[in-house]
Design an enzyme around this catalytic site. Structure first.
Site, mmCIF file in Angstrom:
data_model
loop_
_atom_site.group_PDB
_atom_site.id
_atom_site.type_symbol
_atom_site.label_atom_id
_atom_site.label_comp_id
_atom_site.label_asym_id
_atom_site.label_seq_id
_atom_site.Cartn_x
_atom_site.Cartn_y
_atom_site.Cartn_z
ATOM 1 N N ASP A 146 74.901 28.694 19.921
ATOM 2 C CA ASP A 146 74.407 27.317 19.967
ATOM 3 C C ASP A 146 74.805 26.583 18.697
ATOM 4 O O ASP A 146 75.146 25.397 18.735
ATOM 5 C CB ASP A 146 72.880 27.297 20.064
ATOM 6 N N ASN A 182 71.562 36.815 16.691
ATOM 7 C CA ASN A 182 71.252 36.099 17.927
ATOM 8 C C ASN A 182 70.453 34.839 17.572
ATOM 9 O O ASN A 182 70.754 33.735 18.042
ATOM 10 C CB ASN A 182 70.454 37.037 18.831
ATOM 11 N N SER A 192 73.947 40.241 17.788
ATOM 12 C CA SER A 192 74.549 38.975 17.418
ATOM 13 C C SER A 192 74.655 38.100 18.671
ATOM 14 O O SER A 192 73.872 38.249 19.616
ATOM 15 C CB SER A 192 75.931 39.221 16.791
ATOM 16 N N GLN A 193 75.601 37.178 18.661
ATOM 17 C CA GLN A 193 75.927 36.339 19.814
ATOM 18 C C GLN A 193 77.425 36.069 19.779
ATOM 19 O O GLN A 193 78.103 36.461 18.822
ATOM 20 C CB GLN A 193 75.123 35.031 19.795
ATOM 21 N N GLU A 253 60.808 39.750 23.182
ATOM 22 C CA GLU A 253 60.554 38.374 23.625
ATOM 23 C C GLU A 253 60.483 38.272 25.148
ATOM 24 O O GLU A 253 59.849 37.354 25.695
ATOM 25 C CB GLU A 253 61.624 37.423 23.067
ATOM 26 N N GLY A 310 75.106 36.162 25.271
ATOM 27 C CA GLY A 310 74.690 34.782 25.459
ATOM 28 C C GLY A 310 74.496 34.398 26.907
ATOM 29 O O GLY A 310 73.827 33.407 27.201
ATOM 30 N N ASP A 312 72.582 35.208 29.606
ATOM 31 C CA ASP A 312 71.435 36.006 30.009
ATOM 32 C C ASP A 312 70.527 35.243 30.974
ATOM 33 O O ASP A 312 69.906 34.276 30.574
ATOM 34 C CB ASP A 312 70.643 36.463 28.772
ATOM 35 N N GLU A 490 68.822 21.838 29.046
ATOM 36 C CA GLU A 490 69.805 22.871 28.714
ATOM 37 C C GLU A 490 70.746 23.200 29.867
ATOM 38 O O GLU A 490 71.902 23.559 29.652
ATOM 39 C CB GLU A 490 69.114 24.151 28.245
#
Length: 529
Positions: A146, A182, A192-193, A253, A310, A312, A490
């Site tokens: 992002d 992330n 990470s991403q 989360e 990313g 998901d 989004e």
């Protein structure tokens, strides 16, 4: 009404792949009037401040709707073991009143926080030294990929200092955690991403021309590159890379913050799927024990690795994409090619031609491997490669445009991909995939970052008419939905051209903000002008 919406999307989506060139031309959408566009642009310019978190906003930043918090207890703020905790606390004391500091407790992470993640309780915000922009809604922290698109939007709107602060925070994470995270929460420390760091740094450098800053960033970019090109991120013997979360067990989360109206988590719905469906895309026994109705440790490894990607979730790597750990993905390896060519350019700017040549050689080697494993010459598209089975996927996904965006496709390959645009083109622009799975990263949904990559990739190879058509569809869809809802979100159903979503898996909300949608809207408009 919700199921009627889904079936309408299914019906329309079934018609889209049959559109020929003349039909796509007939689907062209005019840009909205300047006045209507300006109303959205004004919203975006105001949003940057609303979405910015700095030390002054720390009390708002530490709060996390994704994790349960005991009322009346201080919110934890974690700092790296390699950071000067006394200096951080002194800085916070200088910038925050005691009434705020009393609601925050500073904690130091273990030296190896990934290995000791189960000792970190409760989960909390990770300290960052500079202001940053969050995506919005439930995403109240700075995210990896992002961040790149948000930086593009900030630079487009002249917010150069804030864009540089974002880049500095990403470099700070590499310095203290070995990778861009992330996002800056403790439960994201294991992954990470998609790697956009080098592109972010060069985008900022183009505006600042600060060679000293660029020179300081270069070794950190190289360190982050090593994260992706050493075990366990290597994709078998292919010489390519894969996504692979470093932790174990379910994503905290998800357990805490992704529940449906019946109180079921994403993992509960996954188990229900396995009980009621036959899985042929992969060996189900790797991920689910039918006799015990339980998910295996490898399932959680695959699930969290899918989150590192990313995307998901989707069904791109089989149901819920948990088989991602056995694939060399198109997008990741295209981004690493971009990182290699970016590092070559950085070293050329800094005057080190030897290092630049070495990075260009790495990029060329990766391009050859991508052609060997990921390019399908018969279908004219890039597909992910399963190194466990030795077979290329046939799942049409918008990451097929990444090689065009980074410039690794030949003119002939770009022409084939551009000719296949109709497979993913929809009334609202670009579908994420051609499959409907009930997940947000599949049809009928479209996402801003994939628009920017596809449009810029098409422009790079001279397909401006297609790029303009996609831009007009996206911009007009955002304007029309903004006039209906008053906000930017989004994700969008690009078949219906609306922000209404009907999801079955993952988190089912559509978040308001929204950082990268704002940025892509502004950037695509500017490029069309």
């Amino acid at each position: 009404m919700r199921f009627r919406t889904v079936w309408l999307s299914v019906l329309l989506l079934g018609l889209i792949p049959t559109l020929r060139a003349q039909d796509r031309a007939a689907c062209q959408v005019p840009l909205p009037s300047a006045e209507r566009i300006e109303a959205v642009r004004a919203y975006i310019r105001q949003s940057w401040d609303a979405l910015t978190r700095s030390h002054r906003d720390l009390l708002a930043a530490v709060q996390d709707p994704k994790i349960e918090h005991e009322p009346g207890t201080p919110w934890p703020l974690y700092i790296a073991a390699t950071e000067d905790s006394a200096a951080v606390w002194h800085r916070l004391q200088q910038e925050l009143p005691d009434s705020v500091l009393q609601q925050i407790v500073l904690r130091v992470l273990p030296e190896d926080p990934v290995a000791h993640l189960d000792e970190i309780h409760p989960h909390g915000l990770l300290y960052l030294p500079e202001p940053y922009v969050v995506p919005g809604g439930r995403f109240n922290e700075m995210y990896g990929w992002d961040g790149y698109f948000i930086v593009v939007g900030l630079l487009r709107d002249g917010r150069i200092d804030l864009a540089k602060a974002m880049a500095d925070n990403h470099l700070y994470q590499v310095r203290h955690y070995g990778k861009v995270l992330n996002a800056n929460r403790t439960y994201y420390l294991t992954r990470s991403q998609p790697p956009f760091l080098s592109a972010m740094v060069l985008a900022v450098y183009e505006h600042t021309q600060d060679r000293d800053w660029l020179a300081a960033a270069a070794p950190l970019i190289e360190r982050y590159y090593a994260y992706w090109t050493t075990p366990p991120h290597l994709a078998g013997e292919t010489g390519l890379s894969r996504y692979y979360d470093l932790g174990e067990g379910p994503a905290p989360e998800v357990v805490s913050g992704e529940r449906d109206a019946q109180g079921r988590t994403h993992y509960d719905r996954v188990r229900e799927y396995y009980r009621t469906h036959e899985v042929t895309a992969y060996d189900e026994s790797l991920y689910y024990v039918a006799e015990a109705d339980s998910l295996t440790p490898l399932f959680y490894k695959g699930d969290c690795s899918m989150r590192e990607s990313g995307f998901d979730p989707s069904n791109r790597f089989g149901p819920f994409s948990v088989d991602i750990i056995h694939y060399a993905p198109v997008g990741l390896n295209a981004l690493l090619y971009r990182m290699e060519t970016d590092l070559a350019r950085i070293h050329e700017i800094l005057g080190d031609t030897t290092a630049a040549a070495a990075w260009r050689a790495r990029a060329e080697a990766r391009r050859e491997r991508v052609d060997r494993y990921l390019w399908d010459p018969e279908r004219g598209l890039y597909f992910d490669y399963n190194f466990r089975t030795g077979r290329r996927s046939d799942y049409v996904f918008a990451t097929t445009f990444y090689p065009l965006w980074v410039g690794m496709a030949s003119p002939e390959q770009a022409a084939r991909v551009a000719a296949n645009l109709y497979l993913l083109e929809a009334p609202g622009g670009l579908l994420t995939s051609t499959h409907i799975s009930g997940s947000q990263w599949d049809a009928p949904y479209g996402w801003a970052p994939l628009y920017l990559i596809a449009v810029e990739g098409l422009r790079r190879y001279g397909y401006d008419e297609a790029a303009d058509r996609l831009t007009a569809k996206f911009v007009s869809m955002i304007v029309e939905d903004f006039e209906r809802t008053g906000v930017i979100l989004e994700k969008y159903d690009v078949v219906q051209r609306r922000s209404d979503v009907a999801l079955r898996y993952g988190y089912t909300s559509n978040e308001i903000g929204f950082g990268w949608t704002n940025a892509v809207f502004a950037e695509l408009l500017a490029q069309m002008d």
